[in-house]
Design an enzyme around this catalytic site. Sequence first.
Site, PDB file in Angstrom:
ATOM      1  N   GLU A 134       7.301  -5.712   7.571  1.00  0.00           N
ATOM      2  CA  GLU A 134       5.870  -5.629   7.292  1.00  0.00           C
ATOM      3  C   GLU A 134       5.109  -6.550   8.241  1.00  0.00           C
ATOM      4  OE1 GLU A 134       4.986  -7.093   3.391  1.00  0.00           O
ATOM      5  OE2 GLU A 134       2.915  -6.388   3.412  1.00  0.00           O
ATOM      6  N   LYS A 161      -0.562   0.857   3.566  1.00  0.00           N
ATOM      7  CA  LYS A 161      -0.265   0.304   2.242  1.00  0.00           C
ATOM      8  C   LYS A 161      -1.397   0.696   1.291  1.00  0.00           C
ATOM      9  CE  LYS A 161       1.376  -4.150   0.415  1.00  0.00           C
ATOM     10  NZ  LYS A 161       1.656  -5.552   0.843  1.00  0.00           N
ATOM     11  N   CYS A 183       6.373  -3.604   0.881  1.00  0.00           N
ATOM     12  CA  CYS A 183       6.399  -4.742  -0.036  1.00  0.00           C
ATOM     13  C   CYS A 183       6.258  -4.256  -1.481  1.00  0.00           C
ATOM     14  CB  CYS A 183       5.305  -5.737   0.365  1.00  0.00           C
ATOM     15  SG  CYS A 183       5.632  -7.433  -0.161  1.00  0.00           S
TER      16      CYS A 183
END
Lengths: 335, 335, 335, 335, 335, 335
Positions: free
Chosen positions: B55, B142, B176
């Site tokens: 990430e 995301k 994540c």
Amino acid sequence: MTSPDSAATDARTVRATIVQASTVFYDTPATLDKAERLLAEAAARYGSQLVVFPEAFVGGYPRGSTFGVTIGNRTSEGREQFRKYHASAINVPGPEVDRLAAMAGKYGVYLVMGVIERDGYTLYCTVLFFDSQGQYLGKHRKTMPTALERIIWGFGDGSTIPVFDTPVGKIGAAICWENRMPLLRTAMYGKGIEIYCAPTADSRSIWQASMTHIALEGGCFVLSANQFCRRKDYPPPPGYTFAGTEEDHSPDSVVCAGGSVIISPTGNVLAGPNYEGEALISADLDLGEIPRAKFDFDVVGHYARPEVLSLVVRDHPTKPVTFTSASVNPGGPQP
Amino acid sequence: MTSPDSAATDARTVRATIVQASTVFYDTPATLDKAERLLAEAAARYGSQLVVFPEAFVGGYPRGSTFGVTIGNRTSEGREQFRKYHASAINVPGPEVDRLAAMAGKYGVYLVMGVIERDGYTLYCTVLFFDSQGQYLGKHRKTMPTALERIIWGFGDGSTIPVFDTPVGKIGAAICWENRMPLLRTAMYGKGIEIYCAPTADSRSIWQASMTHIALEGGCFVLSANQFCRRKDYPPPPGYTFAGTEEDHSPDSVVCAGGSVIISPTGNVLAGPNYEGEALISADLDLGEIPRAKFDFDVVGHYARPEVLSLVVRDHPTKPVTFTSASVNPGGPQP
Amino acid sequence: MTSPDSAATDARTVRATIVQASTVFYDTPATLDKAERLLAEAAARYGSQLVVFPEAFVGGYPRGSTFGVTIGNRTSEGREQFRKYHASAINVPGPEVDRLAAMAGKYGVYLVMGVIERDGYTLYCTVLFFDSQGQYLGKHRKTMPTALERIIWGFGDGSTIPVFDTPVGKIGAAICWENRMPLLRTAMYGKGIEIYCAPTADSRSIWQASMTHIALEGGCFVLSANQFCRRKDYPPPPGYTFAGTEEDHSPDSVVCAGGSVIISPTGNVLAGPNYEGEALISADLDLGEIPRAKFDFDVVGHYARPEVLSLVVRDHPTKPVTFTSASVNPGGPQP
Amino acid sequence: MTSPDSAATDARTVRATIVQASTVFYDTPATLDKAERLLAEAAARYGSQLVVFPEAFVGGYPRGSTFGVTIGNRTSEGREQFRKYHASAINVPGPEVDRLAAMAGKYGVYLVMGVIERDGYTLYCTVLFFDSQGQYLGKHRKTMPTALERIIWGFGDGSTIPVFDTPVGKIGAAICWENRMPLLRTAMYGKGIEIYCAPTADSRSIWQASMTHIALEGGCFVLSANQFCRRKDYPPPPGYTFAGTEEDHSPDSVVCAGGSVIISPTGNVLAGPNYEGEALISADLDLGEIPRAKFDFDVVGHYARPEVLSLVVRDHPTKPVTFTSASVNPGGPQP
Amino acid sequence: MTSPDSAATDARTVRATIVQASTVFYDTPATLDKAERLLAEAAARYGSQLVVFPEAFVGGYPRGSTFGVTIGNRTSEGREQFRKYHASAINVPGPEVDRLAAMAGKYGVYLVMGVIERDGYTLYCTVLFFDSQGQYLGKHRKTMPTALERIIWGFGDGSTIPVFDTPVGKIGAAICWENRMPLLRTAMYGKGIEIYCAPTADSRSIWQASMTHIALEGGCFVLSANQFCRRKDYPPPPGYTFAGTEEDHSPDSVVCAGGSVIISPTGNVLAGPNYEGEALISADLDLGEIPRAKFDFDVVGHYARPEVLSLVVRDHPTKPVTFTSASVNPGGPQP
Amino acid sequence: MTSPDSAATDARTVRATIVQASTVFYDTPATLDKAERLLAEAAARYGSQLVVFPEAFVGGYPRGSTFGVTIGNRTSEGREQFRKYHASAINVPGPEVDRLAAMAGKYGVYLVMGVIERDGYTLYCTVLFFDSQGQYLGKHRKTMPTALERIIWGFGDGSTIPVFDTPVGKIGAAICWENRMPLLRTAMYGKGIEIYCAPTADSRSIWQASMTHIALEGGCFVLSANQFCRRKDYPPPPGYTFAGTEEDHSPDSVVCAGGSVIISPTGNVLAGPNYEGEALISADLDLGEIPRAKFDFDVVGHYARPEVLSLVVRDHPTKPVTFTSASVNPGGPQP
């Protein structure tokens, strides 16, 4: 519609052939080659306009397998067996479907073919329909697998219970013990089925009773196609093992005895049942038998009581995930 | 696809490498140089066909920062910190994307790269996908940042949850704690994901449980890539300060401990987790494990109950302003 | 609710006990006797307010059985085995349910009990819920059996996925591999589950990863109860045979190893996993952990993206036949 | 409609009061007591027909808190702080809402009250509306929290942007920096808002410019209510700490300076802004000012260009999980 | 773009000048001469890179005129007045546009110029944009005239709301009370405007509130240019009469008081407002202020709720008559 | 129910007898006498617990009659024939029903009796049910008469499709070709039928196929009772004439050949079919066969797809005239 000629037209006759033969197990190209040979023979020898193959002819019916499963346990051998079985299945659409469509067009027959369909990593026991012009028409996915089949095949939904209106009659299919499901049959009666195909893996003599009953109940022709398999049609051990059977283990021992049959709307057996070996079983279907039979009993017509008994068929596709943008359809087209 | 050979094909193996390394903070060109060195090593030493970065590898994960924000207050220092962070981000498409595409082509690998994407003045935590021919395939933004990330990153919409069907498998990514979102995961399962990339910034040991669970739930390979960062990977104070931590302030103190891992569809850990330092973590992914695992549990296939539970994914782009003329698109292309 | 005291109230603590024990196989009255002994001990020794039993504790989990089924074949022995298993199941409601309710009231505990439910001639793997006043609250039917379970158990529909709001928290249950179904879990999250019961028959160590993940994902306590069974807990052959296993056939050999566990919303293991033997596994559940965990991640609250990803739960009962007169309900009441 | 009398009717005047006061932090019952005292005074001293309280008056605005969050990290102290904050919030509906409704009825005022709403474990910054008969009318949930607020509050959807048509005018509310959102304001203009309430936590002088602009843009009265808080209105350390501020730490130091103001549709300041202390700020709202202002500029009327610029407001509720049976609604009623 | 240097680049500074001056009424060539003098001074004295002129600088703002119109009546004098006003307007493109382009190139400035555009016999209040290379970039036509303006000017459509991406920033314009239109502003925000030009004819002090609000709302620099006019800037009566005013009739009496201003994205006034006389008002625009401000509030980025509130801009040209052959475009080029 | 003994209980066996005999035509009292003789014999000789009579045993099946009806014509002779037939029918309730109830009680058998029911001037082909205590349980009216039956019998509605839960099993009945109606059968399956009685007038061999199919489909015992009639069982001409038959006119010629049969849930023929003469046909019904068979196929349980296919049974009474006062119920009690 009412001239003498139209009466002749209504009374048209369709030459139909059922294929009673075995999959070449774990060899899908060879199975397709065999399908083509059988189709060519049906067309050449019998002049068939409609040819029906057994359940799971392409992909195979893994009779006697357990896939290593007991209640609460699995084995890695069983998982590997599934991987191989998965690899032998076909995508719909896909190249094998294209080949089958081409065959139907080449020999000018309506083709009803039992296959194992691969949709991602779930398999379905499916019947494919092709017209005599070489077009893929659509499919029926078995809605409810039987017993151990439930661990290798998924469950079809209400969107794949088609009846196709063709020049040789209105055609649909129910697979094996689906034929025992009264509501599923009634769904097809409701769509006007005339040529009811019943690809199966059940070779018991009692199966004949259900076929006769359905012909009477539905006022339709019933064409039940089963495989005829000997031990030697499956790979030798350890590639393939039959579990839990104390049968004859010789290569010629019969694993599936056929029993394919053609029955008229009034319950007359037109051809078969054949329990002898691989065979092409043919009959002329006089479509005039349908109104004659329906005069007695029209299950979705004059003999229905819709104000008392009504069936609801949810025939929209059901998917665990739907995407609002139209173009994403990972599972292939729906008929 | 269905010949005995195709079974062998289905059982094809893919060499994959996860990069566990730190951003060169506030220096995007140097970060790209570092990416290229790591990519070259993965290709040369491991023969990797697929390389996954953590990430925010490009652009950086500003761990320990507060951007001067408390409830109801901001500081001008925090705003300036954001301006610098914004300046380190990259446009998509843009010159840095072109460079990454060229790298993927040069080393002949499929590349999955975490970046900070700049779209006007809002940033997104994004993963970019490139094929081994050097083409940019698309991106995932995301959808839900965690905690303080919500003040530095915007929220992706449903139009950037791609799964790409590639020769090395069907690839997608969740970033994540997105990995904790069951509906997001199911959207990717619905697209048939096989190689599930999980770039992350979470190095706690409990993260491993989620990675294992996802592998089992999705019947897919899980590749979780995290950065390994020491204090010295960040600029020295006052250019960069860690807030609210009583940790070791020595240059070698570990700020993010990695834990990158590769897990098979049956839950076996194939490589990692590595908590030691920067590393390339590689494994061979036997794609035959997928059907073996799905035989047990196919989350969007035979184990789904779509008639009871169905997920709707609104995957059209949502924008505050749309222009009816097609050509105006100030925010860059959508995949 | 909002005074400083209410903060203390929110932080109330619940004593919970998981029972890890074996069914008395094929003897339902004896199994109920055993259940009562265990319940009495949980109440007396631990002061438990909530007691959770394993999957199929009443009725039994016929591990290692095949019910005589291979692909395409059945045996009469398998059918007789099913008849006996069917006879050991219980109707809901029925006298055994009344007895369980009375037990819960007698010991003043909330009781979550895995049973095999008989509805006509189809069985369901069901969890029953009782309150500490001795009232039956309702039931959850497993929506999707695993592997060979699909030939002995039917599939629950969306009408039996309850979450009960009780003084000890909001309680629901998912059974065994249902816990792998992300949409089912999300349905329960959507109902606000706080005490997530996971009766199971899976004793593999990998099961722990899923339990930890669910606790984190759902921000809830997870209580996974499994049976601990030795060979001698099953009838001796030929009354009961284990198929396809090469295990130790001594009476003390472990058939199901337990692994029952209690996990907090932040992923901390509070008690267990126990792989040693029959046991009562207890922990204090500090309900204040729930808001602390949800602050990080609220799967159906601040961390959801409902405008992108939305789950539809069809929670009306689905029956093959419905009668328009209200009073005809051959299958027993629905919760 | 056009008689002189009706003109007089149109020109009716409403007495309105803004409350500029502080929450009793972490003590919701005491805060409600304080609200009642202020309401009683507004009614008795000013004869107010409409009373508007600041953002988060019930539940509190935790200014200066960080909840232990930095990028990539959390603390257990921060989680506990959230648990306490969560405990101070109120359910809607719920007993505190009932009390507020009773207050409005008792003093015969329309009441607009900022609260922290608890929906499961996610909080919302909400404004509640009550009529002078003691009825709860509905609520507005802040659609977009600012900065760090995004870690403690969820995001409202389009279903809670109400404008209520009451005898004192058409009333709605936007909270704090929502007032900067041009599309949200336009949604309320589109519903015909006349009395635009702007509960806020922004006491900077620049806030006045936005209030004046909105009055002009919307052709409506703007009533902006802010808290006036001193350090002593918050609990003493360590129960409460102000992060990242170098301010005066004496108990009398001003933490939030108010600035509450009432502005007419033509941009005239009718009362306030007050930066001195807790106060009731009152003005007579001559509703005839609205048509006078709209003659110049009617933002959704003669001055709109709908064929060029059109706003779509998706005002259906969005939920992560919906149940097809109507009665399950764990999140409480929607207005 | 992403090197440490690029951060410096992002923080680049632009020198901008607003011209606050009066048209030479009814004398377009003289007005152009005056424009060139002012441009030359801005370039020479201030080194300006960007110069913004007021609304209708070329063609004039006929303040105080009625064009002989009352409700239900017109006069021939009014018609003649319009004929003269029409004659003072300019075609776009046309020789005056060429001259303005040449000026911009000569002095190397980006030029934003308010003009009265003649399109057949309808006039538009238009802003023209030129680059520092001497190229005409495009135009914005006022979409909604205010009050009596509606009898002399037509209404622009959605095809002329441009934002130009230039080396000095992304530039666009809204004219006078268009600035009160929230959807029009949002259209420009959606195109990424950074330098928001607001040529106006409104010199009231309340105008400043809107300018400040827009800077905050849009996170952009706002440059509001107004004319400063005295009586003597208009022709003497009877050539020009001011209707309905009781003001000072002396030649030096102020007819339009200016109030031109430059405001930063965080709401700071950088220059002006000037109510004293004709003037060049200059400021340095630090473009780094934009990300700093957008960190707080990005109206079309992280602070938008596109799934709830979305603006549709129909930005194709709308014409009363269109010809199906592609080449007809009577209104000149579109941006 | 759940002890090992209960398994034995589930496997309880019921002795059942079918009566294959002829009505004493046009002599109802004599027919009842004959019924009693047959009942006594079944009880005495076979120890029967359940006795099933053919369709229309009381009242008669007027085989070969036309009632003077051709298309478009009737005759007065036919009308008189109907008057006599109407006179031979019985009211329900009524004295003949009382006598039948007494018989059942006297011989301690469950009795299923085919009658012609008179309801005003419409007749119904009805089956009556009695328990071994001498209680009348209820009735089933044939819902759809076949062919010419439609001119002498009315159509039953959905309120008389009962299944009675008795100590000898769950009993219901479908009459003659009703047995071909898949939705009617499914309604009874939905009520849990275990002992499926099929009184009929169809003696063709093909009837056996349907009986076997129903046993398999329903997983129930099928008891099909038909009359065995010779010419001499009917009155001599001209009191009774057989229309349109070229058959043997001798008194001993067989008019209805019987074919009564008992079949198990797995399709085994337990007794019959008998085509020889009047007879009592008996078998032991091992109720344990039901779960054994349902293990394979449970038509309304594990083998249903209720979410796809669902039958709605409108089982409220439908009458052409209803009276709003509750007490009017001319058709006798409803089950």
